[in-house]
Design an enzyme around this catalytic site. Structure first.
Site, PDB file in Angstrom:
ATOM      1  N   ASN A 173      11.669   7.548  -9.844  1.00  0.00           N
ATOM      2  CA  ASN A 173      10.208   7.429  -9.913  1.00  0.00           C
ATOM      3  C   ASN A 173       9.490   8.789  -9.918  1.00  0.00           C
ATOM      4  O   ASN A 173       8.317   8.879 -10.266  1.00  0.00           O
ATOM      5  CB  ASN A 173       9.654   6.542  -8.782  1.00  0.00           C
ATOM      6  CG  ASN A 173       9.962   5.068  -8.963  1.00  0.00           C
ATOM      7  OD1 ASN A 173      10.166   4.346  -7.993  1.00  0.00           O
ATOM      8  ND2 ASN A 173      10.007   4.584 -10.203  1.00  0.00           N
ATOM      9  N   ASP A 228       8.111  -4.936  -7.808  1.00  0.00           N
ATOM     10  CA  ASP A 228       7.859  -4.403  -9.152  1.00  0.00           C
ATOM     11  C   ASP A 228       6.670  -5.098  -9.819  1.00  0.00           C
ATOM     12  O   ASP A 228       6.381  -6.261  -9.542  1.00  0.00           O
ATOM     13  CB  ASP A 228       9.122  -4.579 -10.009  1.00  0.00           C
ATOM     14  CG  ASP A 228       9.098  -3.711 -11.255  1.00  0.00           C
ATOM     15  OD1 ASP A 228       8.318  -2.727 -11.290  1.00  0.00           O
ATOM     16  OD2 ASP A 228       9.855  -4.013 -12.206  1.00  0.00           O
ATOM     17  N   GLY A 229       5.981  -4.373 -10.684  1.00  0.00           N
ATOM     18  CA  GLY A 229       4.913  -4.962 -11.493  1.00  0.00           C
ATOM     19  C   GLY A 229       3.509  -4.500 -11.138  1.00  0.00           C
ATOM     20  O   GLY A 229       2.529  -5.028 -11.678  1.00  0.00           O
TER      21      GLY A 229
HETATM   22  C1  IPE Z   1      12.258  -0.071  -9.313  1.00  0.00           C
HETATM   23  O1  IPE Z   1      11.158  -0.289 -10.128  1.00  0.00           O
HETATM   24  C2  IPE Z   1      11.912   0.880  -8.210  1.00  0.00           C
HETATM   25  C3  IPE Z   1      11.003   0.376  -7.186  1.00  0.00           C
HETATM   26  C4  IPE Z   1      10.537  -0.842  -7.109  1.00  0.00           C
HETATM   27  C5  IPE Z   1      10.620   1.317  -6.190  1.00  0.00           C
HETATM   28  P1  IPE Z   1      10.934   0.551 -11.462  1.00  0.00           P
HETATM   29  O2  IPE Z   1       9.689   0.028 -12.070  1.00  0.00           O
HETATM   30  O3  IPE Z   1      10.989   1.997 -11.167  1.00  0.00           O
HETATM   31  O4  IPE Z   1      12.215   0.151 -12.309  1.00  0.00           O
HETATM   32  P2  IPE Z   1      12.458   0.207 -13.894  1.00  0.00           P
HETATM   33  O5  IPE Z   1      12.103   1.593 -14.326  1.00  0.00           O
HETATM   34  O6  IPE Z   1      11.576  -0.806 -14.515  1.00  0.00           O
HETATM   35  O7  IPE Z   1      13.906  -0.124 -14.043  1.00  0.00           O
HETATM   36  C1  IPE Z   2       6.419  -1.040  -8.601  1.00  0.00           C
HETATM   37  O1  IPE Z   2       5.519  -1.264  -9.636  1.00  0.00           O
HETATM   38  C2  IPE Z   2       6.067   0.146  -7.731  1.00  0.00           C
HETATM   39  C3  IPE Z   2       6.962   1.305  -7.887  1.00  0.00           C
HETATM   40  C4  IPE Z   2       8.024   1.362  -8.645  1.00  0.00           C
HETATM   41  C5  IPE Z   2       6.633   2.485  -7.120  1.00  0.00           C
HETATM   42  P1  IPE Z   2       5.531  -0.380 -10.954  1.00  0.00           P
HETATM   43  O2  IPE Z   2       4.717   0.831 -10.707  1.00  0.00           O
HETATM   44  O3  IPE Z   2       6.921  -0.135 -11.393  1.00  0.00           O
HETATM   45  O4  IPE Z   2       4.766  -1.316 -11.990  1.00  0.00           O
HETATM   46  P2  IPE Z   2       5.243  -1.678 -13.466  1.00  0.00           P
HETATM   47  O5  IPE Z   2       6.644  -2.165 -13.355  1.00  0.00           O
HETATM   48  O6  IPE Z   2       5.125  -0.444 -14.276  1.00  0.00           O
HETATM   49  O7  IPE Z   2       4.307  -2.760 -13.896  1.00  0.00           O
HETATM   50 MG    MG Z   3       8.213  -1.148 -12.560  1.00  0.00          MG
END
Ligand code: IPE
Ligand code: IPE
Ligand code: MG
Length: 246
Positions: free
Chosen positions: A70, A22-23
């Site tokens: 997602n 994440d991030g």
């Molecule tokens: C969780 O991350 C899903 C993946 C890493 C694929 P998200 O960024 O989608 O989760 P939330 O929305 O912050 O809970």
């Molecule tokens: C994780 O990073 C990747 C996926 C969930 C596909 P994010 O896209 O959720 O990045 P943030 O959490 O918005 O920073």
């Molecule tokens: Mg995220």
């Protein structure tokens, strides 16, 4: 400086580590770039994590790459993520072969774009006999989706009510032949599970790190293992009992 790797007791590494990557989006923002730039840079972190897990003799590494929720992101981002998935699978197969990585996927794969499904199938078939580590990609995955699917499968098999045990439920999840993870890592400083492996993490140790996924490297993985090994897993027992079972 000594690497965290040297502090790992390799005879006690977890068999299965799961990661909520994440991030990406927030990291990209700090670079003045769009979210997709973050996803692109996350690929190097995936490589580093596979390498680290293999070096630490972890048998199963599960990476949460795309959740069923997602799909609700802007279409350009979803499309870019699917394209990235396809191009990464194609570009990484050689390295997976070189490193003895067997690829598996869990999730509602039927709903992925055809190209994605096809490349995934090719890579899974090609790496099927690799023995060093199993990489499980969670794609279009969510724990509630998986549980609904399991309940439906159990009903379809007409299993008598009294025979529905925890083992039967586990065997009908998409992780049927995979041990439960002992350790779950989530990057980016969020302290939540986001619909990941709810059944399987009943007794999993959780490790949260503020590192954004595109900056996650081998050393961070080793640090998580060191933290894991410093904990006492009691499984409902007392500390004294736990000492005796060691
Ligand atoms: C969780 O991350 C899903 C993946 C890493 C694929 P998200 O960024 O989608 O989760 P939330 O929305 O912050 O809970
Ligand atoms: C994780 O990073 C990747 C996926 C969930 C596909 P994010 O896209 O959720 O990045 P943030 O959490 O918005 O920073
Ligand atoms: Mg995220």
């Amino acid at each position: 400086m000594k690497s965290a790797f040297d502090q790992i007791d390799l005879s006690k590494t977890p068999r299965h580590v799961a990661v909520i990557m994440d991030g990406n989006g927030r990291w990209a923002k700090t670079q003045g770039k769009d979210r997709i730039f973050g996803h692109f840079n996350g690929v190097e972190s995936v490589r580093a994590t596979i390498k680290a897990a293999r070096r630490a003799q972890v048998e199963f590494l599960t990476l949460y790459a795309f959740s069923t929720e997602n799909w609700n992101r802007p279409k350009e981002e979803v499309d870019a993520l699917m394209d990235l998935l396809v191009s990464t699978i194609i570009s990484e197969v050689a390295e997976l072969m070189e490193n003895g990585v067997r690829l598996l996927a869990i999730g509602d794969l039927e709903e992925l774009p055809m190209k994605c499904r096809d490349e995934l199938k090719v890579a899974i078939a090609k790496t099927a006999d690799n023995k060093d580590i199993t990489l499980v990609l969670a794609l279009n995955y969510s724990a509630r989706w998986e549980m609904v699917k399991a309940v439906r499968a159990i009903i379809a098999q007409q299993i008598p009510e009294q025979n529905v045990t925890a083992d039967v439920i586990a065997q009908n999840l998409s992780t049927a032949n995979i041990p439960d993870p002992e350790l779950l890592i989530r990057t980016s400083g969020e302290h939540r599970i986001s619909n990941f492996l709810l059944w399987q993490i009943a007794y999993t140790e959780l490790h949260f790190t503020p590192i954004m996924w595109p900056e996650f490297r081998e050393e961070h993985f080793f640090e998580a293992l060191v933290s894991f090994q410093g904990r006492e897993r009691r499984f409902g027992m007392t500390s004294e009992q736990t000492e005796l079972t060691k």
